[in-house]
Write an enzyme that holds these catalytic residues in place. Structure first.
Site, PDB file in Angstrom:
ATOM      1  N   TYR A 156      25.619   7.556  42.242  1.00 48.94           N
ATOM      2  CA  TYR A 156      24.252   7.244  42.670  1.00 48.94           C
ATOM      3  C   TYR A 156      24.300   6.863  44.138  1.00 48.94           C
ATOM      4  O   TYR A 156      25.036   5.952  44.527  1.00 48.94           O
ATOM      5  CB  TYR A 156      23.648   6.088  41.859  1.00 48.94           C
ATOM      6  CG  TYR A 156      22.283   5.695  42.383  1.00 48.94           C
ATOM      7  CD1 TYR A 156      21.148   6.401  41.993  1.00 48.94           C
ATOM      8  CD2 TYR A 156      22.135   4.663  43.300  1.00 48.94           C
ATOM      9  CE1 TYR A 156      19.906   6.068  42.499  1.00 48.94           C
ATOM     10  CE2 TYR A 156      20.895   4.337  43.815  1.00 48.94           C
ATOM     11  CZ  TYR A 156      19.792   5.046  43.410  1.00 48.94           C
ATOM     12  OH  TYR A 156      18.554   4.725  43.926  1.00 48.94           O
TER      13      TYR A 156
ATOM     14  N   TYR B 143      10.984   2.888  38.813  1.00 51.25           N
ATOM     15  CA  TYR B 143      11.719   3.178  37.576  1.00 51.25           C
ATOM     16  C   TYR B 143      10.957   2.726  36.328  1.00 51.25           C
ATOM     17  O   TYR B 143      11.553   2.216  35.377  1.00 51.25           O
ATOM     18  CB  TYR B 143      13.101   2.495  37.602  1.00 51.25           C
ATOM     19  CG  TYR B 143      13.950   2.847  38.779  1.00 51.25           C
ATOM     20  CD1 TYR B 143      14.191   4.171  39.136  1.00 51.25           C
ATOM     21  CD2 TYR B 143      14.532   1.852  39.560  1.00 51.25           C
ATOM     22  CE1 TYR B 143      14.988   4.492  40.214  1.00 51.25           C
ATOM     23  CE2 TYR B 143      15.332   2.159  40.655  1.00 51.25           C
ATOM     24  CZ  TYR B 143      15.550   3.487  40.976  1.00 51.25           C
ATOM     25  OH  TYR B 143      16.337   3.798  42.052  1.00 51.25           O
TER      26      TYR B 143
ATOM     27  N   ASP C 107      30.094   5.020  50.663  1.00 54.49           N
ATOM     28  CA  ASP C 107      28.794   4.384  50.461  1.00 54.49           C
ATOM     29  C   ASP C 107      29.070   2.976  49.943  1.00 54.49           C
ATOM     30  O   ASP C 107      29.259   2.764  48.745  1.00 54.49           O
ATOM     31  CB  ASP C 107      27.976   5.205  49.461  1.00 54.49           C
ATOM     32  CG  ASP C 107      26.644   4.556  49.106  1.00 54.49           C
ATOM     33  OD1 ASP C 107      26.408   3.411  49.516  1.00 54.49           O
ATOM     34  OD2 ASP C 107      25.848   5.210  48.383  1.00 54.49           O
TER      35      ASP C 107
ATOM     36  N   LYS D 213      21.645  -3.286  51.679  1.00 52.37           N
ATOM     37  CA  LYS D 213      21.502  -4.393  50.737  1.00 52.37           C
ATOM     38  C   LYS D 213      21.903  -5.732  51.350  1.00 52.37           C
ATOM     39  O   LYS D 213      21.114  -6.372  52.026  1.00 52.37           O
ATOM     40  CB  LYS D 213      22.266  -4.095  49.447  1.00 52.37           C
ATOM     41  CG  LYS D 213      21.654  -2.951  48.627  1.00 52.37           C
ATOM     42  CD  LYS D 213      22.272  -2.849  47.271  1.00 52.37           C
ATOM     43  CE  LYS D 213      21.686  -1.697  46.452  1.00 52.37           C
ATOM     44  NZ  LYS D 213      20.290  -1.856  46.104  1.00 52.37           N
TER      45      LYS D 213
END
Length: 395
Positions: free
Chosen positions: A133, A6, A223, A250
């Site tokens: 996202y 990014y 998600d 994560k």
């Protein structure tokens, strides 16, 4: 040369070089920083946790990795059993992968093939949220809805297979009325849309989504890569509303190793369980079920359970609400708090330009983006450390 995420490499600011990390702290050569974002929301136990270290070291003495194609091992078997008992109801069937994006890809493939196996070939569409996202691989980009990440898809033209809606029940009902017989799944980040701007919405939307998915035989996919393991103030949002497929990543490994899981219920699993080999799920990441990752995940879940991490999370939320109570500024659009997440949204991104360096100088690592300054701290943070993070944000 490292190609950083990014970033425009030509103009990027030099990153801070970390030489050590322990507890909630990152160390550069000249500064000690509270990590206010838990290394992209994953390091829930803090850094260099002795029990997590020991879990990795113990497994490493045996072997680091073997493929799951034709082989298996105790850590992956134990983790599958643990997740089946740890997760709600019949979310029992674990497909492992090496990153959250891939785990979402697997979920989307599962949902599509579930109906292809039933010869319902018209169900090629996905319902998703505005500002979603779900990752940076191409199918996850398609179901996402954020120009900052997904502008590259304009090269492919308009995608008529994905429908994005706001988190309003009337929009949800209209979408199901119009598209229900062509949908294979509805995928959401439940309650908290993290990378989309720390947007928060009400559980009533998800309850209605579950009813409509049941009514029209559409799979519901959660998600929970960012929201799982307590981040919203719930253990999992799936404890409140049960999806057909749950995606974890994560914090799954406590932030130690990249690993993810796509967990399906019995209905989805049985849609692939057949004498017909073409009904099998043809997917296989090299590092799925990695033995080190499975071992540290088992220890991470044990810590989460025996040390009552939900009470830690509720304490973080209580302190955050206390510290943010009454905070306002004409430049601030909204302050949002949910569980162990706080976000200050400003009207103009220039307002928080330079905040990362300001925070660094005040002993905090932060990574604001667009109009959002936020914190998603490790759950082991002490009150004085959390107050320092919040005070720096307010200052």
């Amino acid at each position: 040369m490292i190609w950083y995420p990014y970033e425009q490499m030509k103009t990027m600011k030099a990153p801070y070089k970390i030489v050590n990390a322990e507890g909630v702290y990152l160390y550069t050569e000249g500064q000690k920083l509270i990590d206010s974002i838990s290394s992209w929301w994953s390091v829930i136990h803090g850094y260099k946790h002795p029990e997590l270290n020991r879990a990795v070291e113990t497994q490493l003495e045996k072997f680091a990795h073997v493929m799951l194609g034709g082989l298996t091992h105790e850590p992956v078997q134990r983790l599958s059993d643990k997740l089946a008992s740890f997760l709600p109801r019949d979310l029992d069937y674990c497909f492992f992968s090496d990153s959250g994006s891939v785990a979402v890809e697997v979920a989307l493939k599962m949902a599509l093939q579930y109906y292809m196996n039933r010869e319902e070939t018209q169900r090629t569409m996905v319902l998703a949220l505005e500002h979603a996202y779900h990752g940076d691989t191409f199918k996850t980009l398609e179901v996402g809805d954020d120009e900052e990440y997904h502008f590259i898809l304009k090269a492919s033209g308009e995608n008529k297979r994905v429908i994005h809606i706001p988190t309003h029940i009337d929009a949800l009902e209209q979408a199901f009325t119009k598209y229900h017989d062509r949908l294979n799944c509805f995928i959401v980040e439940p309650l908290l849309q993290a990378a989309g701007g720390m947007r928060m919405y009400d559980i009533s939307f998800l309850k209605r989504a579950r009813e409509l998915c049941d009514q029209y035989d559409v799979l519901l996919v959660f998600d929970e890569i960012a929201t799982g393991f307590g981040r919203t103030g719930n253990r999992f949002v799936a404890d409140l509303v049960l999806p057909d497929i749950l995606v974890l990543g994560k914090a799954l490994t406590g932030g130690y190793i990249g690993h993810a899981a796509t967990v399906a219920n019995c209905k989805v699993y049985e849609g692939f369980y057949d004498d017909n080999f073409t009904h099998a799920l043809m997917h296989g990441p090299t590092f799925m079920g990695n033995a080190l990752a499975c071992s540290v995940t088992l220890k991470s879940i044990k810590l989460f359970e025996i040390q009552d991490y939900m009470s830690k999370i509720h304490r973080i939320e209580k302190i955050t609400r206390r510290e943010m109570n009454g905070f306002s500024d004409p430049r601030v659009k909204e302050v949002r708090i949910m569980g162990a997440c706080v976000c200050i949204e400003v009207y103009d991104s220039d307002t928080i330009k330079g905040y990362q360096q300001f925070a660094y100088e005040h002993g905090v690592f932060s990574r604001p983006f667009l109009n959002y300054m936020y914190a998603m701290v490790p759950y082991v943070i002490k009150e004085k450390e959390l107050v320092r993070v919040l005070s720096t944000m307010k200052e």
